[in-house]
Motif scaffolding. Sequence first.
Motif, short mmCIF file in Angstrom:
data_model
loop_
_atom_site.label_atom_id
_atom_site.label_comp_id
_atom_site.label_asym_id
_atom_site.label_seq_id
_atom_site.Cartn_x
_atom_site.Cartn_y
_atom_site.Cartn_z
N ASN A 52 0.85 -1.18 0.00
CA ASN A 52 0.00 0.00 0.00
C ASN A 52 0.89 1.24 0.00
O ASN A 52 1.64 1.46 0.94
N LEU A 53 0.82 2.01 -1.06
CA LEU A 53 1.67 3.20 -1.20
C LEU A 53 0.84 4.47 -1.37
O LEU A 53 1.17 5.33 -2.18
N THR A 54 -0.23 4.61 -0.61
CA THR A 54 -1.09 5.78 -0.76
C THR A 54 -0.43 7.05 -0.27
O THR A 54 -0.96 8.13 -0.50
N TRP B 135 -8.12 3.20 -2.29
CA TRP B 135 -8.86 3.70 -1.14
C TRP B 135 -7.86 4.17 -0.08
O TRP B 135 -6.93 3.46 0.25
N GLY B 136 -8.04 5.37 0.40
CA GLY B 136 -7.13 5.91 1.41
C GLY B 136 -6.16 6.94 0.85
O GLY B 136 -5.43 7.57 1.61
N GLN B 137 -6.14 7.11 -0.46
CA GLN B 137 -5.25 8.10 -1.07
C GLN B 137 -5.79 9.49 -0.75
O GLN B 137 -6.89 9.84 -1.17
N HIS C 180 3.04 9.78 -7.24
CA HIS C 180 3.66 9.63 -8.55
C HIS C 180 4.08 8.17 -8.73
O HIS C 180 4.65 7.58 -7.82
N VAL C 181 3.81 7.62 -9.90
CA VAL C 181 4.28 6.29 -10.28
C VAL C 181 5.13 6.51 -11.52
O VAL C 181 4.67 7.12 -12.49
N ILE C 182 6.35 6.00 -11.49
CA ILE C 182 7.25 6.14 -12.64
C ILE C 182 7.59 4.75 -13.13
O ILE C 182 8.18 3.95 -12.41
N LEU C 183 7.18 4.44 -14.35
CA LEU C 183 7.50 3.16 -14.97
C LEU C 183 8.70 3.39 -15.88
O LEU C 183 8.62 4.15 -16.84
N VAL C 184 9.80 2.72 -15.56
CA VAL C 184 11.06 2.99 -16.27
C VAL C 184 11.23 2.11 -17.49
O VAL C 184 11.84 2.51 -18.46
N ILE D 284 0.25 0.86 -10.41
CA ILE D 284 -0.49 2.13 -10.34
C ILE D 284 -1.56 2.04 -9.25
O ILE D 284 -1.76 2.98 -8.49
N GLY D 285 -2.20 0.88 -9.15
CA GLY D 285 -3.23 0.68 -8.15
C GLY D 285 -2.73 0.75 -6.72
O GLY D 285 -3.49 1.06 -5.80
#
Length: 141
Positions: free
Chosen positions: A41-43, A76-78, A47-51, A70-71
């Motif tokens: 859980n990274l809420t 929930w909780g963001q 930013h999500v960076i796909l390299v 990304i999810g």
Amino acid sequence: RYARLHGSVYARTRTLANFQGAKSNVDVLLLSLEHSASGTNLTCANHVILVHPMSAESSEQSIAFELQAIGRVRRWGQPRNEVHVWRFCTLGTIEEEITKQHQKEIYESSQSFAMAQLEAPPAESGNSQRPKRKRGSALAA
């Protein structure tokens, strides 16, 4: 400052707690899509960076891993209104072709999902509705 999510369950838990802490001085958490598939859980991030494109047994699995990444941030909780997804790609390489194919498949699958939602009959009233949750509560997966 950055941290890497790897190692034993204890080391990973400690790294996540440090990243998510209110007084954390870690700005970036580096993790592998292949090795971080266990309900992270990274809420606290936005930013999500796909390299690079995910290398998997099938393109469906590859896309599923990327959407799962990304999810982890957009769930929930963001507390933030926006989550940004960045995809880096080297032009003129096979990576560019793989990335274009992934984007096409993601778009097509999202269109299929949207159409299925439009065609689905409305949910019956009663016990079939989701229970109401307080904003910020955890969602069990």
